[in-house]
Design a protein around this motif. Sequence first.
Motif, short mmCIF file in Angstrom:
data_model
loop_
_atom_site.label_atom_id
_atom_site.label_comp_id
_atom_site.label_asym_id
_atom_site.label_seq_id
_atom_site.Cartn_x
_atom_site.Cartn_y
_atom_site.Cartn_z
N PHE A 57 35.27 2.44 -51.53
CA PHE A 57 36.36 1.84 -52.32
C PHE A 57 36.09 1.92 -53.82
CE2 PHE A 57 33.48 -1.74 -51.94
CZ PHE A 57 33.67 -2.47 -53.10
N GLN A 58 34.79 1.89 -54.25
CA GLN A 58 34.49 2.00 -55.68
C GLN A 58 34.85 3.39 -56.19
OE1 GLN A 58 33.90 -0.27 -57.69
NE2 GLN A 58 32.42 -1.79 -57.03
N LEU A 59 34.55 4.43 -55.42
CA LEU A 59 34.90 5.79 -55.83
C LEU A 59 36.42 6.00 -55.79
CD1 LEU A 59 32.10 7.99 -54.22
CD2 LEU A 59 32.37 7.31 -56.61
N LYS A 60 37.09 5.33 -54.87
CA LYS A 60 38.56 5.42 -54.85
C LYS A 60 39.14 4.85 -56.13
CE LYS A 60 39.35 5.32 -49.84
NZ LYS A 60 39.87 4.52 -48.71
N ARG A 61 38.56 3.75 -56.61
CA ARG A 61 39.04 3.18 -57.87
C ARG A 61 38.73 4.12 -59.04
NH1 ARG A 61 37.33 -3.15 -56.91
NH2 ARG A 61 39.26 -3.76 -55.88
N LEU A 62 37.59 4.79 -58.96
CA LEU A 62 37.16 5.65 -60.06
C LEU A 62 37.99 6.92 -60.13
CD1 LEU A 62 35.05 5.79 -62.31
CD2 LEU A 62 33.52 6.92 -60.70
N PHE A 63 38.22 7.58 -58.99
CA PHE A 63 38.92 8.86 -58.97
C PHE A 63 40.38 8.74 -58.53
CE2 PHE A 63 34.47 10.30 -58.29
CZ PHE A 63 34.38 11.15 -59.38
N GLY A 64 40.74 7.62 -57.90
CA GLY A 64 42.08 7.49 -57.36
C GLY A 64 42.20 8.20 -56.02
N LEU A 65 43.40 8.13 -55.45
CA LEU A 65 43.64 8.73 -54.13
C LEU A 65 44.30 10.10 -54.22
CD1 LEU A 65 45.02 5.58 -52.24
CD2 LEU A 65 42.74 6.59 -52.03
N TYR A 66 44.86 10.43 -55.39
CA TYR A 66 45.69 11.63 -55.48
C TYR A 66 45.14 12.70 -56.43
CZ TYR A 66 49.04 8.52 -53.23
OH TYR A 66 49.65 7.65 -52.38
N GLY A 67 43.99 12.46 -57.04
CA GLY A 67 43.42 13.45 -57.94
C GLY A 67 42.83 14.63 -57.18
N LEU A 68 42.51 15.68 -57.92
CA LEU A 68 41.98 16.90 -57.31
C LEU A 68 40.68 16.62 -56.55
CD1 LEU A 68 42.74 19.95 -57.31
CD2 LEU A 68 41.07 20.25 -59.14
N ALA A 69 39.86 15.71 -57.05
CA ALA A 69 38.58 15.42 -56.40
C ALA A 69 38.76 14.73 -55.06
CB ALA A 69 37.72 14.54 -57.31
N SER A 70 39.90 14.06 -54.85
CA SER A 70 40.11 13.27 -53.64
C SER A 70 40.99 13.97 -52.61
CB SER A 70 40.74 11.92 -54.00
OG SER A 70 39.98 11.23 -54.96
N SER A 71 41.78 14.93 -53.03
CA SER A 71 42.75 15.55 -52.13
C SER A 71 42.11 16.67 -51.31
CB SER A 71 43.94 16.10 -52.92
OG SER A 71 43.50 17.06 -53.87
N SER A 72 42.83 17.12 -50.30
CA SER A 72 42.34 18.20 -49.44
C SER A 72 43.52 18.96 -48.87
CB SER A 72 41.48 17.63 -48.31
OG SER A 72 42.22 16.70 -47.54
N GLY A 73 43.22 20.07 -48.21
CA GLY A 73 44.26 20.85 -47.53
C GLY A 73 45.28 21.45 -48.48
N GLU A 74 46.52 21.51 -48.02
CA GLU A 74 47.60 22.10 -48.81
C GLU A 74 47.86 21.32 -50.09
OE1 GLU A 74 49.47 24.90 -48.68
OE2 GLU A 74 48.01 25.51 -47.18
N LYS A 75 47.71 20.00 -50.02
CA LYS A 75 47.91 19.18 -51.22
C LYS A 75 46.91 19.57 -52.30
CE LYS A 75 46.69 14.77 -51.39
NZ LYS A 75 46.66 13.32 -51.17
N TRP A 76 45.64 19.77 -51.90
CA TRP A 76 44.61 20.19 -52.86
C TRP A 76 44.94 21.56 -53.43
CZ3 TRP A 76 41.61 24.58 -52.68
CH2 TRP A 76 40.65 24.68 -53.69
N ALA A 77 45.32 22.51 -52.56
CA ALA A 77 45.61 23.87 -53.02
C ALA A 77 46.76 23.87 -54.03
CB ALA A 77 45.95 24.76 -51.83
N HIS A 78 47.79 23.05 -53.78
CA HIS A 78 48.93 22.95 -54.70
C HIS A 78 48.48 22.39 -56.05
CE1 HIS A 78 52.95 22.24 -56.19
NE2 HIS A 78 52.72 20.94 -56.30
N GLN A 79 47.68 21.33 -56.03
CA GLN A 79 47.22 20.72 -57.28
C GLN A 79 46.31 21.67 -58.05
OE1 GLN A 79 46.52 16.72 -55.00
NE2 GLN A 79 46.05 16.36 -57.14
N ARG A 80 45.46 22.38 -57.33
CA ARG A 80 44.55 23.32 -57.99
C ARG A 80 45.35 24.40 -58.72
NH1 ARG A 80 38.58 24.02 -58.04
NH2 ARG A 80 38.30 26.04 -59.01
#
Length: 409
Positions: free
Chosen positions: A20-43
């Motif tokens: 939960f501390q890292l979730k607060r630090l990076f959020g849920l939707y940033g590039l570091a937290s996302s994966s799959g197609e969502k990550w590829a789109h953001q990248r």
Amino acid sequence: MMKQILSNKFGHYEKPDPNFQLKRLFGLYGLASSSGEKWAHQRRLLNPAFHLDSLKSMVPVMASSTGRMLEKWENAIADGVKEIEVSNDFRCLTADVIARTAFGTSFEQGKHIFHMLAELTILAGKSFGKMSFLGSRFLPTPSNLRSKKLDMAIQKSLRELILNRKKNVEMGKNDSYGMDLLGLMMNAYKDEVKGKSNFVSLSLQHMVDECKTFFTAGSETTATLLTWTLILLGMHTDWQDAAREEVLHTFKRDTPNFDSMARLKLVNMILFEVLRLYPPIVGLSRRTCKKMQLGSLTVPAGVELVLPTITVNHDEELWGKDAKEFNPHRFSQGISKASTHPAAFTTFGFGPRTCIGQNFALIEAKVMLTMILQRFSFSVSPTYIHSPALIFTVLPLHGAQIIFQQLPN
């Protein structure tokens, strides 16, 4: 096995959920937290912000911020200060650079946000290695209360900053969102900014979380790299002298510029060797999405795999008998030929998810190290105690005390 995991392009090895501390630090939707197609789109959206053409315009900002810090050091030396603890100064310097390059048109507001993010980073670092249990994040402990308050204030400030830029463009006050990182990112998200009705709830949150990631990844890691670089060059003054000779040959006493930095071969080798010995992030983790064959192992779905970067970086079979020694020469023919395996150097990750900010961090470190070498010779203080510790990134536990001698003009 690490190469097999990190090179996989089909999402079979995903990033596990952060605490939960890292979730607060990076959020849920940033590039570091996302994966799959969502990550590829953001990248794809963010790649233009980190192209070399974009980074080139940031070099004068990096040099200006570094010059102010070095003037402070010169004044301290003139006042009789014998040694300087550099890790805190580097943390302030890299935060200043990120604030200016990310929020150049709103620097003061950006600086305030990053002060709060710096405190949140420290709180997240303190949570590493501590036992937790279900629901512990809801306990009203001082650190939980403070991190929650900081997160709410950071979210509010970033939302206001982004929405103000959007409003100014819509009202015709500005022609564009700006050429700093935030402006480039808003331009990347321009379809969402202009067209979608859910901008406030979705795309805005994406950008808030990306801004938080910019700071943590772009500030703490570069500050750590510079701290260990000065410690190691302060211990190995022969390499320091050779690097200074290269810098003075390339730039003399002039401010470093982007076009000539590619000629700093020795400086590059030194930075890679420091990153090998003291990688800011000691390991990566992935989780299997389905049953996988990994080498000779059959790994069930849902297993978390730890990829120990720092262990691999010190492996004598990969790097030779001097694996634990400082020897930049091993990188004289590039990263792929520095060890017995071309994928052994994973400090910036490997494969599709290689760190998007790699070039930004290395250019920033080169500018700062170049300007230090132009003005000072230095050595490690006798008060320095060598004790690397994981404090979010790998840092000297008791600080980095360096003795500087100002070079004649």
